[in-house]
Scaffold this active site. Structure first.
Site, PDB file in Angstrom:
ATOM      1  N   GLU A 252       5.762  -8.155  -0.329  1.00 58.52           N
ATOM      2  CA  GLU A 252       4.813  -9.036   0.367  1.00 58.52           C
ATOM      3  C   GLU A 252       3.539  -8.216   0.530  1.00 58.52           C
ATOM      4  OE1 GLU A 252       5.184 -12.108   1.096  1.00 58.52           O
ATOM      5  OE2 GLU A 252       7.336 -12.420   0.883  1.00 58.52           O
ATOM      6  N   CYS A 285      -2.417 -10.754   6.570  1.00 55.92           N
ATOM      7  CA  CYS A 285      -2.479 -10.925   5.116  1.00 55.92           C
ATOM      8  C   CYS A 285      -2.837 -12.362   4.744  1.00 55.92           C
ATOM      9  CB  CYS A 285      -1.144 -10.550   4.507  1.00 55.92           C
ATOM     10  SG  CYS A 285       0.210 -11.394   5.307  1.00 55.92           S
TER      11      CYS A 285
HETATM   12  P1  NAD Z   1       0.062   0.035   4.084  1.00 56.64           P
HETATM   13  O1  NAD Z   1       0.472  -0.321   2.719  1.00 56.64           O
HETATM   14  O2  NAD Z   1      -0.853   1.168   4.265  1.00 56.64           O
HETATM   15  O3  NAD Z   1       1.336   0.363   4.985  1.00 56.64           O
HETATM   16  C1  NAD Z   1       2.443  -0.500   5.071  1.00 56.64           C
HETATM   17  C2  NAD Z   1       3.679   0.332   5.296  1.00 56.64           C
HETATM   18  O4  NAD Z   1       3.861   1.184   4.179  1.00 56.64           O
HETATM   19  C3  NAD Z   1       3.617   1.244   6.523  1.00 56.64           C
HETATM   20  O5  NAD Z   1       4.906   1.326   7.089  1.00 56.64           O
HETATM   21  C4  NAD Z   1       3.238   2.583   5.919  1.00 56.64           C
HETATM   22  O6  NAD Z   1       3.649   3.687   6.698  1.00 56.64           O
HETATM   23  C5  NAD Z   1       4.021   2.526   4.620  1.00 56.64           C
HETATM   24  N1  NAD Z   1       3.538   3.422   3.571  1.00 56.64           N
HETATM   25  C6  NAD Z   1       2.291   3.873   3.352  1.00 56.64           C
HETATM   26  N2  NAD Z   1       2.286   4.695   2.269  1.00 56.64           N
HETATM   27  C7  NAD Z   1       3.570   4.732   1.806  1.00 56.64           C
HETATM   28  C8  NAD Z   1       4.223   5.395   0.714  1.00 56.64           C
HETATM   29  N3  NAD Z   1       3.564   6.179  -0.121  1.00 56.64           N
HETATM   30  N4  NAD Z   1       5.542   5.198   0.564  1.00 56.64           N
HETATM   31  C9  NAD Z   1       6.239   4.388   1.404  1.00 56.64           C
HETATM   32  N5  NAD Z   1       5.683   3.748   2.441  1.00 56.64           N
HETATM   33  C10 NAD Z   1       4.365   3.906   2.632  1.00 56.64           C
HETATM   34  O7  NAD Z   1      -0.497  -1.301   4.714  1.00 56.64           O
HETATM   35  P2  NAD Z   1      -1.050  -1.519   6.169  1.00 56.64           P
HETATM   36  O8  NAD Z   1      -2.445  -1.020   6.210  1.00 56.64           O
HETATM   37  O9  NAD Z   1      -0.085  -0.995   7.187  1.00 56.64           O
HETATM   38  O10 NAD Z   1      -0.997  -3.117   6.270  1.00 56.64           O
HETATM   39  C11 NAD Z   1      -2.017  -3.888   5.806  1.00 56.64           C
HETATM   40  C12 NAD Z   1      -1.687  -4.485   4.463  1.00 56.64           C
HETATM   41  O11 NAD Z   1      -0.448  -5.182   4.518  1.00 56.64           O
HETATM   42  C13 NAD Z   1      -2.701  -5.517   4.063  1.00 56.64           C
HETATM   43  O12 NAD Z   1      -3.025  -5.392   2.709  1.00 56.64           O
HETATM   44  C14 NAD Z   1      -1.990  -6.834   4.319  1.00 56.64           C
HETATM   45  O13 NAD Z   1      -2.478  -7.906   3.583  1.00 56.64           O
HETATM   46  C15 NAD Z   1      -0.597  -6.486   3.987  1.00 56.64           C
HETATM   47  N6  NAD Z   1       0.342  -7.414   4.652  1.00 56.64           N
HETATM   48  C16 NAD Z   1       0.985  -8.307   3.873  1.00 56.64           C
HETATM   49  C17 NAD Z   1       1.853  -9.226   4.449  1.00 56.64           C
HETATM   50  C18 NAD Z   1       2.574 -10.226   3.592  1.00 56.64           C
HETATM   51  O14 NAD Z   1       3.507 -10.845   4.072  1.00 56.64           O
HETATM   52  N7  NAD Z   1       2.192 -10.423   2.342  1.00 56.64           N
HETATM   53  C19 NAD Z   1       2.075  -9.217   5.820  1.00 56.64           C
HETATM   54  C20 NAD Z   1       1.393  -8.283   6.596  1.00 56.64           C
HETATM   55  C21 NAD Z   1       0.531  -7.372   5.974  1.00 56.64           C
END
Ligand code: NAD
Length: 482
Positions: A252, A285
């Protein structure tokens, strides 16, 4: 500073990181430290997936009735503490209490919904092939140990949307919440520990070292599934990590939602537009990222929206009367400011701005931006903040073409009084979700997910459980004695 559990729950016990590392959780409204937690690293991640692997066979064989009872009990326990959870979510994520209460209700829905959906697992198929020579029997199996990685913008609901179907299907889990918002996950884990689940069924890794965690978990051949909600950048890196051993993936990812307002839209649509834009301060998102308004209605729409934005109260999400809370941190503020400043320097006009509180806190003023030149980054990047960016269009074809001019394909919105047009435009939009005259589209009963770079698979709805289930086919002779 509040004393909490360590943040690491492994194999049925709270633990601390072996290297003694720790990290702080901060309230973005005022910069105060809410907690200092043990920071899980490689060893803890390796132990977590090993514990999940050990627990998998027995949990997968546990009767569906027992697994759904776990979900229903957790659902009740969560709702009994709804206000406590709302306050915790508001404190660590900055969202308003109204949004946080909405998230608790939404997050709890997934537990009840997947307890109900689990009855699907009781059914298999039995038929013969057309030659009559083969008797075909199908049955469901859990995919296996699953890594669930969640973002900070919905600290509870993004976990229950994954954990609900995973537990219902019989998968054991390793949860990795976002470092900014682990306290809600820890509180949920505390409720789970009260349910006496077998050790290893649910493991929690609070950590500020996400890449180290995923590297350790993906190194284990026991990992069978990753379900990730977050940015497209991290999602694609996890898909690459899982490719070698063909790890099942649900993704997602980011959105770039267009919201189309036709000139026959009902005046009340502004309430819906405000919700689609400002829920969670625009940090969602599915937030309306590009507001496309038909030329003939644009002036009136912009005036009305500007009036609403100027009247917004920005402040601590936990204070009564706050409409918009802080962004998650100062880096997020700098990101939104960079997009707006670039657009203004290129000729965009600020039609409205709400005041923000003085002092500490990661606040960005809710802003209405018009006449944005097409080459500006804000017209194609996820804003993730309280900025309404408005573009005009002439007719239906141009609206659809502008809306679809993105690599993302998660949510979209159409506002029109003409149902035939709503269906026509909705079908032409390359998005997994289309809100028709609705700005609030989240419900556990709907299949949530995106096209193109917005992801793979669906969460919730009638199909959310399938993400955690494999179908096994048993091939039998028609004459069972043969
Ligand atoms: P992010 O990708 O930076 O982080 C999301 C998660 O991934 C966090 O738990 C983070 O610690 C982890 N993470 C970061 N780097 C990682 C790695 N190398 N390996 C494993 N895990 C890692 O995103 P964010 O800034 O926390 O959230 C915002 C983003 O999430 C936006 O792009 C938003 O659109 C998206 N989002 C999507 C949905 C959906 O349902 N499609 C819902 C909510 C948020």
């Amino acid at each position: 500073m509040t004393e909490t559990s360590t943040g690491i729950y492994l194999d049925g016990e709270w633990r601390v990181a072996t290297d003694g590392a720790a990290f702080e959780v901060v309230n973005p409204a005022d910069g105060t430290v809410l907690a200092r937690l043990s920071d899980a690293g490689h060893p803890e991640a390796a132990q977590a997936i090993a514990a999940a692997a050990t627990a998998q066979p027995a949990w997968g064989r546990t009767p569906v009735a027992v697994r759904t009872t776990v979900l229903r009990t957790l659902h009740g326990a969560l709702l009994a503490r709804a206000e406590e959870f709302a306050d915790l979510i508001a404190a660590e994520s900055g969202k308003t209490l109204a949004d946080a209460r909405g998230e608790v209700a939404y997050g709890a829905q997934f537990l009840a919904w997947f307890a109900d959906q689990a009855t699907q697992l009781l059914h298999g198929e039995h038929y013969t092939d057309p030659t009559g020579a083969v008797r075909i029997l199908t049955q469901h199996r859990p995919v296996g140990p699953s890594l669930l990685i969640t973002p900070w913008n919905f600290p509870l609901a993004m976990i229950t949307r994954k954990l609900g179907p995973a537990l219902a299907a019989g998968c054991t889990t390793v949860i990795k919440p976002a470092a900014q918002t682990p306290l809600t996950a820890i509180r949920l884990m505390e409720l789970l520990t009260d349910l006496d689940l077998p050790a290893g069924v649910v493991n929690l890794l609070s950590s500020d070292r996400p890449a180290e965690i995923s590297a350790a978990v993906f190194a284990s051949p026991a990992l069978r599934k990753v379900s990730f909600t977050g940015s497209t950048r991290v999602g694609t890196s996890l898909l690459r990590a899982g490719a070698e051993r063909v790890v099942n993936a649900s993704m997602e990812l980011g959105g770039d939602a267009p919201l189309i307002v036709f000139d026959d839209a009902d005046e009340d649509c502004l309430d819906q537009v405000m919700t689609a834009k400002l829920r969670n301060g625009g940090q969602s998102c599915i937030a309306a990222n590009r507001i496309l308004v038909q030329d003939s209605a644009a002036e009136g729409f912009i005036d009305s929206l500007a009036r609403r934005f100027r009247a917004l109260t920005v402040g601590d999400g936990r204070a009564e009367g706050t409409d918009v809370g802080p962004l998650i941190d100062d880096a997020a503020v700098a990101g939104v400011a960079g997009l707006v400043d670039e657009a203004v320097a290129a000729g965009a006009r600020i039609a409205a701005r709400a005041p923000v509180p003085e002092g500490h806190g990661s606040f960005y003023p809710p802003t209405v931006l018009v006449d944005v030149p097409g080459e500006c980054a804000i017209t194609r990047e996820e804003i993730f903040g309280p900025v309404a960016c408005i573009t005009r269009f002439k007719d239906e074809d141009e609206a659809v073409s502008l809306a679809n001019s993105t690599d993302s394909g998660l949510a979209s919105y159409v506002f029109t009084a003409d149902l035939a047009r709503a269906l026509r435009v909705g079908s032409a939009l390359d998005f997994g979700i289309v809100g028709v005259n609705r700005g609030f589209i989240s419900t556990a009963a709907a299949p949530f997910g995106g096209l193109k770079t917005s992801g793979l698979g669906r969460e919730g709805g009638l199909h959310g459980l399938e993400e955690y289930v494999e179908t096994q086919y048993l091939s039998l002779p028609v004459d069972a004695t043969a």
